[in-house]
Design a protein around this motif. Structure first.
Motif, PDB file in Angstrom:
ATOM      1  N   ASP A  63      45.415  52.196  26.029  1.00 32.70           N
ATOM      2  CA  ASP A  63      45.066  52.882  27.266  1.00 32.70           C
ATOM      3  C   ASP A  63      44.731  54.346  27.027  1.00 32.70           C
ATOM      4  N   GLU A  73      44.396  63.513  31.979  1.00 33.54           N
ATOM      5  CA  GLU A  73      42.974  63.537  32.326  1.00 33.54           C
ATOM      6  C   GLU A  73      42.107  64.011  31.181  1.00 33.54           C
ATOM      7  N   ASN A  81      44.085  48.383  22.201  1.00 37.24           N
ATOM      8  CA  ASN A  81      44.067  48.979  23.541  1.00 37.24           C
ATOM      9  C   ASN A  81      45.431  49.577  23.876  1.00 37.24           C
ATOM     10  N   THR A 133      41.911  54.347  29.767  1.00 29.71           N
ATOM     11  CA  THR A 133      40.812  53.369  29.909  1.00 29.71           C
ATOM     12  C   THR A 133      41.270  52.134  30.675  1.00 29.71           C
ATOM     13  N   ASN A 134      42.369  52.250  31.442  1.00 33.69           N
ATOM     14  CA  ASN A 134      42.966  51.047  32.037  1.00 33.69           C
ATOM     15  C   ASN A 134      42.084  50.374  33.076  1.00 33.69           C
ATOM     16  N   SER A 135      41.067  51.065  33.544  1.00 33.25           N
ATOM     17  CA  SER A 135      40.202  50.448  34.551  1.00 33.25           C
ATOM     18  C   SER A 135      39.076  49.635  33.934  1.00 33.25           C
ATOM     19  N   PHE A 136      38.997  49.678  32.586  1.00 31.75           N
ATOM     20  CA  PHE A 136      37.900  48.969  31.918  1.00 31.75           C
ATOM     21  C   PHE A 136      38.375  47.626  31.381  1.00 31.75           C
ATOM     22  N   SER A 137      37.553  46.596  31.576  1.00 31.68           N
ATOM     23  CA  SER A 137      37.882  45.250  31.107  1.00 31.68           C
ATOM     24  C   SER A 137      37.035  44.900  29.897  1.00 31.68           C
TER      25      SER A 137
END
Length: 909
Positions: A462, A483, A460, A489-493
């Motif tokens: 990001d 963009e 990861n 992808t930092n909003s995905f866990s």
């Protein structure tokens, strides 16, 4: 077969109502046309190699597919590449510009335009249908191998035979490389070769990134097995080497052979560099090529080889430093991040691959490995070199169009096909694109459904990390880089995703934590998401650049050190002192010295058996000493290990008729070796006079050279030999027996020169064989039975000469003893022995040593079965009656090995 070539209007005139513009794309039914190609208008923006490759492929398709092929060629005004205004184009600067030099400045064009050969020679081989008969392709490639001096093997994606395991191809390539003596540049798609075959050049990408190495590697034959390649450096090297010029013509133009089981219309040549295309299953074709080589040469091991085999040594040296370089570069970058944000992760992407490599090296369980496109496969190409291969099972990359879709699905299928716990290396963006596929691997069903677990290492950083290496990353906000390219992808866990799909989850943000988490993930035996939280994309770029800088600095330091060592080092020659209290290394108060000098391929221990008898027969005031000659035993190396690495890169040829490296041999003549012996005895060991010298074969010639030098007024070194020094010459060539007063006529001179030329060629041939075998031994890696097998064949041939009197049959115990000692010698010092053989050849320098000897001080001992040297001593005796000669019954040239006690008795007398 039929070739249809149609002329067409250019792209901008299509579907616009322009005159003479009709739809000609696939004009003829695909039921009949075997292949179609729409060719753009001639322009120097598109090199001539594209058109030539198209034409070559079209002809091949028409012949092989037995039907019509359609080439639709577009033409733009002014039709011909004439300079001047463009018809019907009133725009600014509408002038025809066509640079013919730019158009043809491409790899392969010089070779093609000057040879009259096809752009690409194509061979389709089917050994099964041919019932074992060697095809033209195998013979053609075998001939290229025999002509090559700097060949390499490059491996890409291996398309395996139907119904066969990939191991068949891997084993075939490893065996092929060892037998032809070529190093392997193994791409990660054929990663099972890494660690399994010692012929693989470790960390080849890093070597090729070094400017000096990249510039000077210059192979003359590239055998590419499999397609495509992931490497960026290897295609660059191929393009440089295939680009023939008038300058390179004298050295020969490189050939690029592609061995790949092509589909019916497939063309695997994106850079248009392939000169020979072989469409065949890999393992059977390599076997056919080896069979062809064996029919073309008596001894395969000495008939072919590559000067570039020593790159394996450079790769191994660099490989010892790579782990520390990765950690050092990572720390340099992350320390700044931590100083700004103490909670920052310190794990980097190269460290992830390094830990995976360590895991595979140490694992006792074979784990299949699947690699995602983008950064994971690039980093694996650069850094994944396990020290041993048992821990890594089958390796696969879903290369396709280099996309990142469906990676989880593909990896799951790969795991099922292998029926084993499998590891996946995947980036966060690729994981996000196929996250739904995790539903087929819930932890609760893994065991009950007897499904193969998948440990997915999600790196990861990001977003799309590979785009940060592209020039567009420098434009940042101007092109909305984050963009549209970075795609964060930092909003995905991934932890919640794992929980949602019932898959085990672990994470790590440091190198040490990642190792622990990786071990635990495999140990628990169930499907797991292991999130490697690495530094951000911009920091990742800095880490990679820093690694390249440090590796280049290290390689430069290696090359600098090797260059310095090429300066001749003073030879401190070790001695062994014998006394009546058995074999000792101490010296008492002796007033007389007996020097024992061994022969070629021997060392100072060669005299041990005779010395043991001598200590009992000689008076106690005699010091008995044996010495290692230059290039033998424990004497300092002539050709350092590092020198072996850089000499091929310096374009110093070390194989091939007439192209031997003479830079060392010219420094180690019989005279210089004799001077080294006397200088070392005087300066290093405090010996000021030698009262007797016993020399065997080469050692006898060194003794005679010492005598001649000490008689010369021009010699300014230590004069250890006097008029009273006794000389015992065992199986020694005294030089040309032409008579002391005989006039040397032109006929005699011609014969002498002819004999010297034959002897020089013979010695050069043997030296070349030794260098070739030495490079093959480098491909064996550590000392192995393969290396001994190579040298056993050489020694068996060497001792089959008539001068040895059939010692192998007549005296097998002495022969075995001699072979064991010689094996140790050639395995460790082959390059040095080759230097001495050439430099000290009887064909070099004076050929009348006997004339400088005082015959009353000389004893010559020969084996009676050694007819050549017996004749020489007889001829010498006829010229100088005071000479004493002894002929040993039932003994050949190896009198020191066969009759050590008798030799000692003669010396003592």
């Amino acid at each position: 077969p039929m070739l249809i070539i149609t002329a067409d209007r250019p792209y901008e005139n299509r579907d616009t109502g322009a005159n003479q513009a009709v739809d000609q794309i696939k004009l003829y039914s695909s039921s009949y046309v075997r292949w179609f190609r729409d060719i753009p208008p001639p322009t120097d923006d598109i090199p001539v190699s594209v058109a030539l490759s198209d034409a070559n492929h079209a002809v091949k398709m028409a012949i092989q597919q037995r039907g019509p092929v359609h080439l639709n060629v577009q033409f733009r005004e002014n039709l011909a590449p004439d300079g001047g205004d463009i018809r019907n184009d009133n725009r600014v600067d509408s002038i025809v510009k066509f640079n013919g030099f730019r158009f043809t400045d491409v790899p392969n064009f010089y070779r093609w335009s000057h040879s009259g050969e096809q752009w690409t020679k194509t061979f389709t081989e089917n050994p099964v249908m041919n019932q074992g008969i060697l095809g033209n392709g195998a013979c053609e490639i075998a001939n290229l191998i025999l002509q090559s001096e700097r060949g390499i093997i490059v491996t890409g994606n291996l398309r395996q035979q139907a119904g066969k395991e990939m191991e068949v191809e891997i084993d075939a390539i490893a065996d092929f490389a060892q037998k032809i003596g070529f190093p392997i540049f193994a791409g990660i798609q054929s990663g099972n070769l890494r660690g399994r075959s010692p012929a693989v050049v470790p960390y080849a990408e890093h070597l090729l990134k070094h400017p000096w190495v990249s510039k000077n590697i210059e192979p003359d034959l590239i055998l590419q097995i499999g397609h495509p390649l992931i490497s960026t450096e290897i295609p660059n090297m191929i393009r440089r080497c295939i680009r023939g010029t008038e300058t390179s013509e004298s050295e020969g133009v490189c050939s690029h052979v592609l061995i790949h089981p092509h589909h019916s219309q497939e063309r695997s040549d994106p850079d248009f560099t392939v000169t020979h295309r072989v469409s065949a299953d890999i393992a059977p074709f390599l076997s056919s090529t080896l069979s062809a080589l064996e029919t073309m040469t008596d001894t395969l091991s000495t008939a072919c080889g590559s000067d570039l085999a020593t790159l394996t040594l450079l790769g191994r040296i660099v490989g010892t430093k790579i782990p520390s370089i990765i950690d050092k570069a990572s720390t340099k970058v992350t320390s700044t991040l931590v100083s700004q944000e103490p909670s920052s992760t310190t794990l980097t992407e190269p460290q992830v691959v390094l830990k995976l490599s360590d895991y595979f090296s140490g694992s006792n369980t074979s784990i299949p490995f699947y690699i995602s496109n983008s950064m994971p496969v690039r980093d694996a190409e650069f850094f994944l070199y396990p020290k041993r291969m048992f821990g890594m099972g089958a390796v696969s990359v879903n290369r396709g169009a280099s996309g990142i879709d469906g990676i989880f699905s593909s990896a799951e299928g790969f795991a099922e096909a292998n029926g084993a716990h499998t590891m996946l290396l995947i980036g966060d963006l690729a994981a996000l694109h196929d996250i739904g596929s995790l539903h087929s691997l819930p932890k609760t069903q893994t065991k009950s459904a007897n499904r193969s677990p998948l440990t997915s290492v999600v790196v990861n950083n990001d977003g799309g990390g590979i785009f940060s290496f592209l020039p567009i990353a420098q434009h940042g906000r101007d092109v909305n880089f984050e963009e549209f390219w970075g795609t964060p992808t930092n909003s995905f866990s991934f932890e919640r995703a794992a929980e949602a799909f019932g898959v085990s989850y672990k994470s790590a943000g440091s190198s040490d934590d990642f190792k622990v988490a990786l071990d635990a993930s495999i140990y628990q035996g169930e499907s797991t998401i292991l999130e490697a939280k690495v530094v951000k994309r911009d920091a990742n770029v800095r880490v990679h650049k820093e690694i390249t800088v440090q590796v280049n600095e290290y390689i430069s330091a290696i090359l600098d050190e090797a260059t310095k060592k090429q300066q001749q080092v003073r030879q401190h020659l070790p001695i062994k002192i014998f006394s009546s209290n058995d074999l000792k290394s101490t010296n008492d108060n002796f007033d007389k010295t007996l020097l024992l000098i061994h022969g070629w391929m021997g060392d100072k221990t060669e005299w041990d058996d005779s010395a043991l008898t001598l200590t009992k027969l000689m008076p106690s005031n005699w010091s008995i000493i044996s010495i290692d000659l230059c290039g033998h035993g424990e004497a300092p190396p002539i050709v350092q290990g590092l020198q072996k690495v850089i000499r091929p890169l310096q374009r110093i040829r070390t194989s091939g008729t007439g192209s031997q490296d003479k830079s060392f041999s010219s420094e180690y003549t019989i005279d210089s070796v004799a001077q080294y012996v006397m200088h070392s005895l005087a300066v290093d060991h405090g010996i000021d006079k030698i009262h007797a010298v016993a020399g065997y074969s080469l050692g006898g010639r060194v003794a005679m050279a010492m005598n001649r030098l000490c008689l010369a007024s021009t010699y300014n070194g230590p004069k250890l030999i006097t008029d009273h020094t006794k000389m015992i010459l065992l199986s020694t060539n005294p030089g040309l027996m032409s008579g002391s007063t005989e006039v040397v006529t032109s006929e005699i001179l011609r014969k002498v020169n002819s004999d010297r030329s034959k002897r020089m060629k013979s010695d050069e041939r043997i030296a070349t064989i030794m260098r070739t075998l030495s490079k093959r031994a480098d491909l064996c890696g550590i000392k192995s039975s393969n290396e001994h097998e190579l040298w056993n064949e050489f020694l068996d041939s060497w001792y089959n000469s008539p001068i040895w009197g059939d010692i192998k049959i007549r005296n097998p115990s002495s022969y075995r003893k001699m072979i064991e000692k010689r094996l140790d010698s050639v395995c460790s010092r082959a390059e040095d022995l080759a230097v001495i053989l050439e430099g000290c050849s009887p064909a070099v320098g004076t050929n009348l040593e006997w004339k400088f000897m005082k015959p009353s001080n000389v004893l010559v001992i020969n084996g009676k079965l050694d007819e050549k040297y017996s004749r020489l001593s007889t001829a010498w005796k006829e010229l100088q009656e005071d000479l004493r000669t002894v002929s040993v019954e039932n003994t050949g040239h190896a009198i020191l090995t066969e009759t050590p006690s008798f030799v000692a008795e003669q010396i003592a007398d």
